[in-house]
Design a protein around this motif. Structure first.
Motif, PDB file in Angstrom:
ATOM      1  N   GLY A 563     -35.614 -38.323 -22.417  1.00 38.76           N
ATOM      2  CA  GLY A 563     -36.424 -38.592 -23.598  1.00 38.76           C
ATOM      3  C   GLY A 563     -37.684 -37.765 -23.632  1.00 38.76           C
ATOM      4  O   GLY A 563     -38.053 -37.228 -24.684  1.00 38.76           O
ATOM      5  N   ARG A 564     -38.369 -37.618 -22.510  1.00 42.10           N
ATOM      6  CA  ARG A 564     -39.635 -36.879 -22.482  1.00 42.10           C
ATOM      7  C   ARG A 564     -39.422 -35.391 -22.739  1.00 42.10           C
ATOM      8  O   ARG A 564     -40.219 -34.746 -23.429  1.00 42.10           O
ATOM      9  CB  ARG A 564     -40.324 -37.086 -21.126  1.00 42.10           C
ATOM     10  N   LEU A 565     -38.358 -34.829 -22.202  1.00 41.09           N
ATOM     11  CA  LEU A 565     -38.104 -33.391 -22.345  1.00 41.09           C
ATOM     12  C   LEU A 565     -37.124 -33.090 -23.466  1.00 41.09           C
ATOM     13  O   LEU A 565     -36.672 -31.953 -23.606  1.00 41.09           O
ATOM     14  CB  LEU A 565     -37.568 -32.823 -21.022  1.00 41.09           C
ATOM     15  N   GLU A 566     -36.793 -34.114 -24.259  1.00 43.51           N
ATOM     16  CA  GLU A 566     -35.927 -33.949 -25.423  1.00 43.51           C
ATOM     17  C   GLU A 566     -34.584 -33.294 -25.081  1.00 43.51           C
ATOM     18  O   GLU A 566     -34.152 -32.318 -25.691  1.00 43.51           O
ATOM     19  CB  GLU A 566     -36.660 -33.200 -26.528  1.00 43.51           C
ATOM     20  N   LEU A 567     -33.982 -33.834 -24.040  1.00 41.34           N
ATOM     21  CA  LEU A 567     -32.574 -33.635 -23.665  1.00 41.34           C
ATOM     22  C   LEU A 567     -32.257 -32.321 -22.966  1.00 41.34           C
ATOM     23  O   LEU A 567     -31.796 -32.304 -21.813  1.00 41.34           O
ATOM     24  CB  LEU A 567     -31.669 -33.781 -24.896  1.00 41.34           C
ATOM     25  N   PHE A 568     -32.476 -31.189 -23.612  1.00 42.38           N
ATOM     26  CA  PHE A 568     -31.832 -29.948 -23.177  1.00 42.38           C
ATOM     27  C   PHE A 568     -32.345 -29.425 -21.841  1.00 42.38           C
ATOM     28  O   PHE A 568     -31.577 -28.849 -21.067  1.00 42.38           O
ATOM     29  CB  PHE A 568     -31.973 -28.879 -24.257  1.00 42.38           C
ATOM     30  N   ALA A 569     -33.626 -29.584 -21.534  1.00 45.40           N
ATOM     31  CA  ALA A 569     -34.153 -29.082 -20.263  1.00 45.40           C
ATOM     32  C   ALA A 569     -33.558 -29.824 -19.076  1.00 45.40           C
ATOM     33  O   ALA A 569     -33.589 -29.320 -17.950  1.00 45.40           O
ATOM     34  CB  ALA A 569     -35.682 -29.203 -20.240  1.00 45.40           C
ATOM     35  N   ILE A 570     -33.009 -31.023 -19.308  1.00 48.91           N
ATOM     36  CA  ILE A 570     -32.332 -31.772 -18.247  1.00 48.91           C
ATOM     37  C   ILE A 570     -30.829 -31.553 -18.312  1.00 48.91           C
ATOM     38  O   ILE A 570     -30.171 -31.342 -17.283  1.00 48.91           O
ATOM     39  CB  ILE A 570     -32.648 -33.275 -18.352  1.00 48.91           C
ATOM     40  N   LEU A 571     -30.257 -31.561 -19.514  1.00 51.79           N
ATOM     41  CA  LEU A 571     -28.800 -31.439 -19.651  1.00 51.79           C
ATOM     42  C   LEU A 571     -28.284 -30.103 -19.130  1.00 51.79           C
ATOM     43  O   LEU A 571     -27.195 -30.039 -18.547  1.00 51.79           O
ATOM     44  CB  LEU A 571     -28.395 -31.624 -21.120  1.00 51.79           C
ATOM     45  N   VAL A 572     -29.044 -29.030 -19.327  1.00 48.09           N
ATOM     46  CA  VAL A 572     -28.562 -27.717 -18.873  1.00 48.09           C
ATOM     47  C   VAL A 572     -28.437 -27.663 -17.361  1.00 48.09           C
ATOM     48  O   VAL A 572     -27.647 -26.870 -16.817  1.00 48.09           O
ATOM     49  CB  VAL A 572     -29.494 -26.583 -19.357  1.00 48.09           C
ATOM     50  N   LEU A 573     -29.197 -28.500 -16.653  1.00 48.42           N
ATOM     51  CA  LEU A 573     -29.122 -28.498 -15.189  1.00 48.42           C
ATOM     52  C   LEU A 573     -27.769 -28.988 -14.694  1.00 48.42           C
ATOM     53  O   LEU A 573     -27.405 -28.748 -13.542  1.00 48.42           O
ATOM     54  CB  LEU A 573     -30.227 -29.386 -14.607  1.00 48.42           C
ATOM     55  N   LEU A 574     -27.023 -29.668 -15.569  1.00 55.09           N
ATOM     56  CA  LEU A 574     -25.713 -30.212 -15.195  1.00 55.09           C
ATOM     57  C   LEU A 574     -24.571 -29.242 -15.469  1.00 55.09           C
ATOM     58  O   LEU A 574     -23.420 -29.532 -15.149  1.00 55.09           O
ATOM     59  CB  LEU A 574     -25.465 -31.520 -15.961  1.00 55.09           C
ATOM     60  N   VAL A 575     -24.876 -28.095 -16.071  1.00 51.64           N
ATOM     61  CA  VAL A 575     -23.846 -27.106 -16.408  1.00 51.64           C
ATOM     62  C   VAL A 575     -23.752 -26.069 -15.290  1.00 51.64           C
ATOM     63  O   VAL A 575     -24.724 -25.352 -15.026  1.00 51.64           O
ATOM     64  CB  VAL A 575     -24.175 -26.412 -17.745  1.00 51.64           C
ATOM     65  N   PRO A 576     -22.605 -25.952 -14.607  1.00 53.94           N
ATOM     66  CA  PRO A 576     -22.490 -25.012 -13.479  1.00 53.94           C
ATOM     67  C   PRO A 576     -22.801 -23.563 -13.851  1.00 53.94           C
ATOM     68  O   PRO A 576     -23.438 -22.837 -13.068  1.00 53.94           O
ATOM     69  CB  PRO A 576     -21.023 -25.173 -13.047  1.00 53.94           C
ATOM     70  N   SER A 577     -22.372 -23.119 -15.016  1.00 54.49           N
ATOM     71  CA  SER A 577     -22.599 -21.719 -15.397  1.00 54.49           C
ATOM     72  C   SER A 577     -24.082 -21.396 -15.588  1.00 54.49           C
ATOM     73  O   SER A 577     -24.469 -20.228 -15.539  1.00 54.49           O
ATOM     74  CB  SER A 577     -21.840 -21.392 -16.683  1.00 54.49           C
ATOM     75  N   PHE A 578     -24.909 -22.421 -15.783  1.00 52.63           N
ATOM     76  CA  PHE A 578     -26.346 -22.201 -15.961  1.00 52.63           C
ATOM     77  C   PHE A 578     -26.963 -21.596 -14.713  1.00 52.63           C
ATOM     78  O   PHE A 578     -27.945 -20.847 -14.781  1.00 52.63           O
ATOM     79  CB  PHE A 578     -27.014 -23.538 -16.297  1.00 52.63           C
ATOM     80  N   TRP A 579     -26.381 -21.888 -13.539  1.00 53.20           N
ATOM     81  CA  TRP A 579     -26.978 -21.473 -12.275  1.00 53.20           C
ATOM     82  C   TRP A 579     -26.471 -20.128 -11.778  1.00 53.20           C
ATOM     83  O   TRP A 579     -26.907 -19.650 -10.723  1.00 53.20           O
ATOM     84  CB  TRP A 579     -26.721 -22.542 -11.214  1.00 53.20           C
ATOM     85  N   LYS A 580     -25.545 -19.519 -12.519  1.00 52.08           N
ATOM     86  CA  LYS A 580     -25.020 -18.229 -12.085  1.00 52.08           C
ATOM     87  C   LYS A 580     -26.081 -17.143 -12.197  1.00 52.08           C
ATOM     88  O   LYS A 580     -26.896 -17.142 -13.121  1.00 52.08           O
ATOM     89  CB  LYS A 580     -23.796 -17.853 -12.911  1.00 52.08           C
ATOM     90  N   THR A 581     -26.053 -16.219 -11.275  1.00 48.81           N
ATOM     91  CA  THR A 581     -27.046 -15.141 -11.250  1.00 48.81           C
ATOM     92  C   THR A 581     -26.862 -14.209 -12.421  1.00 48.81           C
ATOM     93  O   THR A 581     -27.830 -13.714 -13.018  1.00 48.81           O
ATOM     94  CB  THR A 581     -26.943 -14.355  -9.933  1.00 48.81           C
ATOM     95  N   HIS A 582     -25.618 -13.944 -12.808  1.00 47.31           N
ATOM     96  CA  HIS A 582     -25.356 -13.024 -13.930  1.00 47.31           C
ATOM     97  C   HIS A 582     -24.622 -13.770 -15.026  1.00 47.31           C
ATOM     98  O   HIS A 582     -23.762 -14.574 -14.739  1.00 47.31           O
ATOM     99  CB  HIS A 582     -24.512 -11.835 -13.468  1.00 47.31           C
TER     100      HIS A 582
END
Length: 582
Positions: A563-582
């Motif tokens: 709620g404080r960060l309005e969803l996306f800044a937390i939800l993206v942390l759950l996506v594996p491809s978000f953490w890829k270097t390239h």
């Protein structure tokens, strides 16, 4: 993902959070008037937390040394999301290291009833810390006024976390560090709430500094005002006591010394703590009865005014206070207020509060048996403003009001304050945009060839904003329903009824409490997701979250961050491809 850059930035943020704990240390000493003796548990608990935070931050900073890459979209999202999670974890350390007592329960040991003190667990501490930083105000602590259970320096830290989180720890981070450049803009865009972020200054660091300066000044004004009102009320009480003593007849025994007033005293400490919670729209209080403990209409009116101010877009304050054109040329002082009242969101914000207050006042008079219109207006206005701005203070137990009144409170939980404010909720501007989008879609159904742009206050908006608003409403609905069902699954029927003192209830009342479980879970999710604090039923303004299970508390803590960060800044942390270097 640039891991070294991420490590360096999080290290700096960790040091910032650890360093901010220093401001709570003085309240451990009796010289500051809030404790009769040195609070060794609280003091050394804070010192240990500072050492751990600074050591961790220095280690992360060392690992990321030499990395000067640009903060791009992915890095900005990761810094904001992980930064808030890190702050929540570090903020939990003082509660754990000080041995803060969550609650006291009476248990029978060898036929004798004994009071057992239960310290905060790790889920408890994380819940309380995240609730503070996200300005939710939900609490697991049951006895706030006993320094032997909760040291005053720890209580100050509890309120201070709300103030840090109100304007935003990332905004403070940007304001302090001058070398971020374009990276600061990326970070600010990810933390400042609301669908429309107006850059009021070309240089993002200056904007962050101005926003924090306005925030600090208004907080200081509120603290000074509350303290002055406390002195006024204290003087009135002293005069009443003196009058009673003078009335004693000569030769008669002197009347017993007046009992310590049950009313909370507005000391400097309480004034600071309540100014922190009010300006952050957090709602943590130092009194068990919240603001009602002061028993002062004057203090309540003051807090109402500043809660409304805190729920207003702070960019508008910049336009009001730092307007460069001469005020004399534009009508003097009152012309400065023009940016406020020209803003369509601000006007709608005030209109919703006004209408809700009138409707609720009438309901209290007609249904709840209020005999005084002034009292009904006083309780209704405070609770409407407190809930809509997501502050969560209480002066009346609205959980005992009519079903209509409770339904109104539940709806206001989702509305929230203005974009760019310290308030939570979905924001007023989103509801205005949603209404316009629905109207356009209805017109499109019978005029498919007519294409009208989305406008707000006569300004044409990008089509992407239309898509963003609909996605946000959809995600909020999905998260609300999913979390509602998860929380109901975590909390067993027997546990739920046990909290309502099942041994004191009739079988019919036991069944009634079981039937209310879904409503209680729904209000808990709505309260935490919208950063409000109190809910309905077992989570009303006179209750807390102490008896929730550990997994339930962690789930609610995640909802606070969402709620404080309005969803996306937390939800993206759950996506594996978000953490890829390239």
């Amino acid at each position: 993902m640039n891991w070294l850059l991420l490590c360096r930035m999080l290290g700096l943020l960790t040091i910032l959070v650890g360093g901010s704990m220093i401001f709570s240390l003085p309240w451990a000493f009796p010289e500051f008037g809030e404790t009769d003796e040195f609070e060794s548990r609280g003091f050394w608990g804070l010192i240990s937390s500072i050492v751990v935070s600074l050591a961790l931050g220095a280690t992360m900073l060392y690992c990321g040394r030499g990395e000067r890459g640009n903060v791009l979209r992915k890095e900005a999202l990761a810094i904001v999301g992980l930064g808030w999670i890190t702050a929540g974890l570090l903020g939990a350390l003082p509660y754990l290291f000080s041995g803060t007592i969550r609650e006291a329960v009476v248990r029978e040991v060898d036929g004798v009833e004994v009071e057992v003190l239960i310290p905060m667990t790790i889920p408890d501490a994380i819940f309380e810390s995240v609730s503070g930083f996200t300005t939710t105000g939900a609490s697991v602590l049951t006895e706030l006024e006993d320094p032997s259970r909760i040291p005053r320096c720890i209580m100050f830290w509890r309120c201070f976390t709300q103030w840090l989180g109100g304007m935003g720890i990332i905004v403070l981070f940007v304001a302090i560090l001058g070398q971020l450049g374009a990276a600061g803009k990326a970070l600010m865009r990810r933390e400042v709430p609301g669908p429309i972020t107006e850059a009021v200054r070309p240089r993002i660091r200056e904007q962050a500094m101005v926003m924090w300066a306005i925030y600090v000044v208004i907080s200081a004004i509120l603290a000074a005002t509350l303290y002055a009102e406390g002195l006024l009320l204290s003087g009135s009480a002293d005069e009443q006591i003196a009058a009673v003593q003078v009335e004693a007849e000569p030769g008669e025994p002197e009347p017993d010394s007046p009992a310590e007033p049950s009313r909370g005293q507005m000391s400097i400490y309480n004034a600071l703590c309540h100014s922190f919670a009010t300006m952050a729209t957090g709602g943590f209080s130092t009194l068990n009865r919240s603001v009602a403990g002061f028993e002062s209409p004057l203090i309540e009116i003051t807090i109402i005014v500043f809660m409304i101010a805190a729920g207003t877009n702070f960019s508008l304050y910049y336009l009001v206070v730092l307007k460069r054109r001469s005020t004399m040329e534009n009508g003097g002082f009152f012309s400065r207020l023009a940016p406020l009242f020209r803003d369509v969101e601000f006007r709608a914000y005030l209109a919703i509060m006004f209408l809700a207050t009138i409707v609720l006042s009438l309901d209290l008079l007609a249904v709840e048996g209020y005999t005084s219109g002034v009292k009904a207006l006083r309780d209704a206005s405070f609770q409407v403003v407190s809930i809509m701005t997501t502050t969560g203070y209480g002066t009346a137990d609205f959980a005992q009001w009519s079903e209509f009144a409770k339904g109104l409170m539940l709806m206001l939980m989702f509305v929230g304050g203005c974009a760019g404010s310290t308030g939570g909720g979905l924001k007023v501007i989103r509801f205005l945009l949603f209404a316009k989008i629905v109207r356009l879609e209805i017109e499109q159904a019978f005029r498919p060839n007519v294409v009208r742009p989305l406008r707000i206050a006569g300004v044409k908006l990008e089509n992407s904003l239309r898509h963003d608003v609909m996605v946000y409403f959809s995600l909020i609905t999905m998260i609300f329903i999913g979390s509602w069902m998860m929380l109901a699954g975590f909390e067993l029927f027997d546990e739920w009824v046990y909290r309502a003192h099942a041994d004191e209830l009739t079988p019919a009342e036991v069944q009634a409490h079981k039937a209310e479980k879904l409503l209680d879970c729904a209000s808990a999710v709505a309260s935490c997701l919208n950063n409000i604090g109190p809910g309905l039923g077992v989570l009303g303004p006179t209750e807390n979250y102490a008896d929730f299970s550990g997994p339930a508390k962690l789930l609610l803590a995640v909802l606070m961050l969402l709620g404080r960060l309005e969803l996306f800044a937390i939800l993206v942390l759950l996506v594996p491809s978000f953490w890829k270097t390239h």
